[in-house]
Design a protein around this motif. Structure first.
Motif, PDB file in Angstrom:
ATOM      1  N   GLU A  45     -19.013  -5.912 -15.160  1.00 42.55           N
ATOM      2  CA  GLU A  45     -19.044  -7.190 -15.257  1.00 42.55           C
ATOM      3  C   GLU A  45     -18.419  -8.278 -14.369  1.00 42.55           C
ATOM      4  OE1 GLU A  45     -20.215  -5.009 -18.603  1.00 42.55           O
ATOM      5  OE2 GLU A  45     -18.523  -5.163 -17.604  1.00 42.55           O
ATOM      6  N   GLU A  46     -16.996  -7.967 -14.245  1.00 48.65           N
ATOM      7  CA  GLU A  46     -16.473  -8.408 -13.078  1.00 48.65           C
ATOM      8  C   GLU A  46     -16.794  -8.112 -11.596  1.00 48.65           C
ATOM      9  OE1 GLU A  46     -12.297  -7.761 -13.303  1.00 48.65           O
ATOM     10  OE2 GLU A  46     -11.959  -8.047 -15.677  1.00 48.65           O
ATOM     11  N   PHE A  47     -17.387  -7.078 -11.396  1.00 44.62           N
ATOM     12  CA  PHE A  47     -17.954  -6.864 -10.022  1.00 44.62           C
ATOM     13  C   PHE A  47     -19.108  -7.902 -10.000  1.00 44.62           C
ATOM     14  CE2 PHE A  47     -20.605  -4.534  -7.271  1.00 44.62           C
ATOM     15  CZ  PHE A  47     -19.655  -3.732  -6.290  1.00 44.62           C
ATOM     16  N   SER A  48     -19.837  -8.009 -10.785  1.00 40.11           N
ATOM     17  CA  SER A  48     -21.127  -8.778 -10.877  1.00 40.11           C
ATOM     18  C   SER A  48     -20.454 -10.155 -10.679  1.00 40.11           C
ATOM     19  CB  SER A  48     -22.085  -8.639 -11.897  1.00 40.11           C
ATOM     20  OG  SER A  48     -22.481  -7.429 -12.162  1.00 40.11           O
ATOM     21  N   ARG A  49     -19.581 -10.795 -11.167  1.00 39.29           N
ATOM     22  CA  ARG A  49     -19.248 -11.944 -11.112  1.00 39.29           C
ATOM     23  C   ARG A  49     -18.532 -12.385  -9.841  1.00 39.29           C
ATOM     24  NH1 ARG A  49     -17.537 -11.469 -16.746  1.00 39.29           N
ATOM     25  NH2 ARG A  49     -15.470 -10.946 -15.854  1.00 39.29           N
ATOM     26  N   ALA A  50     -17.989 -11.569  -9.337  1.00 41.68           N
ATOM     27  CA  ALA A  50     -17.446 -11.782  -7.948  1.00 41.68           C
ATOM     28  C   ALA A  50     -18.320 -11.711  -6.856  1.00 41.68           C
ATOM     29  CB  ALA A  50     -16.594 -10.409  -7.695  1.00 41.68           C
ATOM     30  N   LEU A  51     -19.625 -10.952  -7.030  1.00 37.07           N
ATOM     31  CA  LEU A  51     -20.469 -11.137  -5.969  1.00 37.07           C
ATOM     32  C   LEU A  51     -21.271 -12.359  -6.257  1.00 37.07           C
ATOM     33  CD1 LEU A  51     -22.063  -7.629  -5.744  1.00 37.07           C
ATOM     34  CD2 LEU A  51     -21.304  -8.701  -3.777  1.00 37.07           C
ATOM     35  N   SER A  52     -21.473 -12.948  -7.480  1.00 41.73           N
ATOM     36  CA  SER A  52     -22.148 -14.111  -7.699  1.00 41.73           C
ATOM     37  C   SER A  52     -21.440 -15.201  -7.282  1.00 41.73           C
ATOM     38  CB  SER A  52     -22.434 -14.196  -9.336  1.00 41.73           C
ATOM     39  OG  SER A  52     -21.550 -14.384 -10.056  1.00 41.73           O
ATOM     40  N   ARG A  53     -20.069 -15.312  -7.094  1.00 40.18           N
ATOM     41  CA  ARG A  53     -19.253 -16.331  -6.833  1.00 40.18           C
ATOM     42  C   ARG A  53     -18.761 -16.189  -5.310  1.00 40.18           C
ATOM     43  NH1 ARG A  53     -15.518 -16.390 -12.315  1.00 40.18           N
ATOM     44  NH2 ARG A  53     -17.164 -17.020 -13.627  1.00 40.18           N
ATOM     45  N   GLY A  55     -20.013 -17.309  -2.347  1.00 34.36           N
ATOM     46  CA  GLY A  55     -20.337 -18.304  -1.617  1.00 34.36           C
ATOM     47  C   GLY A  55     -20.698 -18.196  -0.194  1.00 34.36           C
ATOM     48  N   SER A  56     -20.074 -18.739   0.862  1.00 35.49           N
ATOM     49  CA  SER A  56     -20.602 -18.212   2.058  1.00 35.49           C
ATOM     50  C   SER A  56     -20.017 -17.100   2.669  1.00 35.49           C
ATOM     51  CB  SER A  56     -20.155 -19.422   3.047  1.00 35.49           C
ATOM     52  OG  SER A  56     -19.068 -19.825   3.229  1.00 35.49           O
ATOM     53  N   ARG A  57     -19.047 -16.314   1.926  1.00 34.96           N
ATOM     54  CA  ARG A  57     -18.168 -15.133   2.426  1.00 34.96           C
ATOM     55  C   ARG A  57     -19.264 -14.117   2.699  1.00 34.96           C
ATOM     56  NH1 ARG A  57     -12.556 -15.259   2.510  1.00 34.96           N
ATOM     57  NH2 ARG A  57     -11.733 -17.136   1.886  1.00 34.96           N
ATOM     58  N   ARG A  58     -18.865 -13.008   3.524  1.00 36.93           N
ATOM     59  CA  ARG A  58     -19.860 -11.931   3.639  1.00 36.93           C
ATOM     60  C   ARG A  58     -19.069 -10.902   2.885  1.00 36.93           C
ATOM     61  NH1 ARG A  58     -20.085  -8.670   8.180  1.00 36.93           N
ATOM     62  NH2 ARG A  58     -17.959  -9.326   9.027  1.00 36.93           N
ATOM     63  N   PRO A  59     -20.017 -10.366   1.789  1.00 37.54           N
ATOM     64  CA  PRO A  59     -19.468  -9.283   0.821  1.00 37.54           C
ATOM     65  C   PRO A  59     -19.358  -7.970   1.542  1.00 37.54           C
ATOM     66  CG  PRO A  59     -21.958  -9.638   0.336  1.00 37.54           C
ATOM     67  CD  PRO A  59     -21.474 -10.769   1.338  1.00 37.54           C
ATOM     68  N   VAL A  60     -18.165  -7.412   1.326  1.00 40.11           N
ATOM     69  CA  VAL A  60     -17.860  -5.899   1.568  1.00 40.11           C
ATOM     70  C   VAL A  60     -17.304  -5.189   0.452  1.00 40.11           C
ATOM     71  CG1 VAL A  60     -16.383  -4.632   3.347  1.00 40.11           C
ATOM     72  CG2 VAL A  60     -16.976  -7.026   3.918  1.00 40.11           C
ATOM     73  N   VAL A  61     -18.004  -4.071   0.385  1.00 42.66           N
ATOM     74  CA  VAL A  61     -17.682  -3.223  -1.018  1.00 42.66           C
ATOM     75  C   VAL A  61     -16.777  -1.963  -0.453  1.00 42.66           C
ATOM     76  CG1 VAL A  61     -18.663  -1.689  -2.612  1.00 42.66           C
ATOM     77  CG2 VAL A  61     -19.887  -4.022  -2.173  1.00 42.66           C
ATOM     78  N   ARG A  70     -25.053  -0.757  -6.830  1.00 41.09           N
ATOM     79  CA  ARG A  70     -24.473  -1.948  -7.946  1.00 41.09           C
ATOM     80  C   ARG A  70     -24.764  -3.136  -6.893  1.00 41.09           C
ATOM     81  NH1 ARG A  70     -19.499  -0.785  -9.618  1.00 41.09           N
ATOM     82  NH2 ARG A  70     -20.278   0.735 -10.917  1.00 41.09           N
ATOM     83  N   ALA A  71     -24.234  -3.291  -5.875  1.00 40.09           N
ATOM     84  CA  ALA A  71     -24.066  -4.466  -5.130  1.00 40.09           C
ATOM     85  C   ALA A  71     -25.765  -4.623  -4.765  1.00 40.09           C
ATOM     86  CB  ALA A  71     -23.156  -4.197  -3.866  1.00 40.09           C
ATOM     87  N   VAL A  72     -26.300  -3.621  -4.029  1.00 42.83           N
ATOM     88  CA  VAL A  72     -27.435  -3.949  -3.548  1.00 42.83           C
ATOM     89  C   VAL A  72     -28.499  -4.613  -4.804  1.00 42.83           C
ATOM     90  CG1 VAL A  72     -29.809  -3.190  -2.697  1.00 42.83           C
ATOM     91  CG2 VAL A  72     -27.548  -2.387  -1.834  1.00 42.83           C
ATOM     92  N   ALA A  73     -28.539  -3.809  -5.707  1.00 41.24           N
ATOM     93  CA  ALA A  73     -29.302  -4.468  -7.004  1.00 41.24           C
ATOM     94  C   ALA A  73     -29.209  -5.859  -7.271  1.00 41.24           C
ATOM     95  CB  ALA A  73     -28.969  -3.475  -8.399  1.00 41.24           C
ATOM     96  N   LEU A  74     -27.685  -6.333  -7.223  1.00 38.97           N
ATOM     97  CA  LEU A  74     -27.234  -7.780  -7.276  1.00 38.97           C
ATOM     98  C   LEU A  74     -27.777  -8.607  -6.173  1.00 38.97           C
ATOM     99  CD1 LEU A  74     -24.026  -7.072  -9.018  1.00 38.97           C
ATOM    100  CD2 LEU A  74     -25.919  -8.016 -10.137  1.00 38.97           C
ATOM    101  N   LEU A  75     -27.629  -8.082  -5.104  1.00 38.92           N
ATOM    102  CA  LEU A  75     -27.839  -9.005  -3.814  1.00 38.92           C
ATOM    103  C   LEU A  75     -29.427  -8.986  -3.065  1.00 38.92           C
ATOM    104  CD1 LEU A  75     -24.590  -8.030  -2.062  1.00 38.92           C
ATOM    105  CD2 LEU A  75     -25.142 -10.201  -3.218  1.00 38.92           C
ATOM    106  N   HIS A  76     -30.196  -7.997  -3.650  1.00 40.88           N
ATOM    107  CA  HIS A  76     -31.343  -7.960  -2.930  1.00 40.88           C
ATOM    108  C   HIS A  76     -32.403  -9.132  -2.939  1.00 40.88           C
ATOM    109  CE1 HIS A  76     -34.379  -6.837  -5.866  1.00 40.88           C
ATOM    110  NE2 HIS A  76     -33.406  -6.283  -6.540  1.00 40.88           N
TER     111      HIS A  76
END
Length: 273
Positions: A45-53, A55-61, A70-76
């Protein structure tokens, strides 16, 4: 400083527990080359919240294949680009390595800073799951818990061997009754058992996947098709996608999303196999 130099570095909790030293090294490399905000989620849940917030930053896992999926499922849905620094044992990173992510944490962290985003296709199923690489169904059943032979069982087997000659076991090939449709074209039906069905997005295929139906028994050649959708139905079955087993289900449809996500890879990397 440009948005490209602003990173949201999400450290998967499994990575922190399994290899804290590689995590530390990767964070140092990323922080030295960009403005990096470090996030240490303790739950999905915290992982998902971090990605949803983000902003303009590039996510790096920082993590393994499960964290990547998990990240692709949230970002695609937003087609947002993503970068991965692999942390974990090799058998937990087969998908990442197959896509071309460097194997060392240092090389992968430098790729985050100096690499290029490559658009890749993926399969999305009707439950929201994603497949980045290989799909196979049905999944081979795992050995039942407690199925390892006991000492008493071993003794009984030895006695039977001494009483009569051992007969080599006859290997059995499991068969499955499935209805398989590719873009609405019937490739197999429940009255013609199959051994397996496999699918994989075609690199540069414009939103298609290669589907192969392997017939049961020695007779009959595999049936192949290139399609944008794959629907499988039949008695309860499980399937293996990117090394993970899901199910049982009775029906599932996968649709190819062309350029459905982006992964930062070395600029001179060959396309994924």
């Amino acid at each position: 400083m440009s948005d490209h130099d602003q990173l949201l570095v999400i450290v998967d909790p499994v990575a922190r527990r399994s290899d804290g030293e590689s995590v530390r090294i990767a964070k140092d490399v990323l922080s030295a080359g960009a403005e990096a905000k470090i996030c240490l989620p303790d739950s999905p849940e915290e992982f998902s919240r971090a990605l949803s917030r983000r902003g303009s930053r590039r996510p790096v896992v920082l993590g393994d294949d499960r964290a990547l999926l998990r990240a692709v499922a949230l970002l695609h849905r937003d087609r947002a680009p993503l970068a991965l620094v692999p942390i974990g044992p090799p058998d937990a990173l087969e998908v990442a390595y197959g896509l071309g992510v460097p194997r060392s944490a240092v090389a992968a962290a430098r790729t985050v800073l100096d690499g290029a985003v490559r658009s890749l296709d993926l399969l999305v199923d009707d439950s929201g799951g994603v497949v980045l690489g290989d799909l196979r169904l049905p999944a081979l059943p795992a050995p039942a818990a407690g199925s390892a032979p006991s000492v008493w069982g071993t003794c009984r087997s030895l006695v039977r061997t001494l009483v009569r000659p051992a007969v080599p076991p006859v290997p059995s090939v499991p068969v499955h009754r499935l209805r398989v449709e590719a873009d609405g074209v019937l490739l197999a039906d429940v009255d013609a058992p199959v051994a397996a069905v496999t699918a994989r997005p075609v690199d540069g295929g414009g939103g298609t996947a290669e589907v192969t139906v392997h017939p049961a028994g020695p007779a009959g050649a595999p049936r192949r098709a290139v399609a944008g959708t794959l629907t499988v139905s039949g008695p309860d079955f499980r399937y293996r996608a990117d090394g993970r087993v899901t199910g049982p289900v009775r029906r599932r449809t996968w649709t190819v999303r062309a350029a459905g996500w982006g992964l930062t890879l070395p600029r001179d990397a060959d396309p994924p196999a």
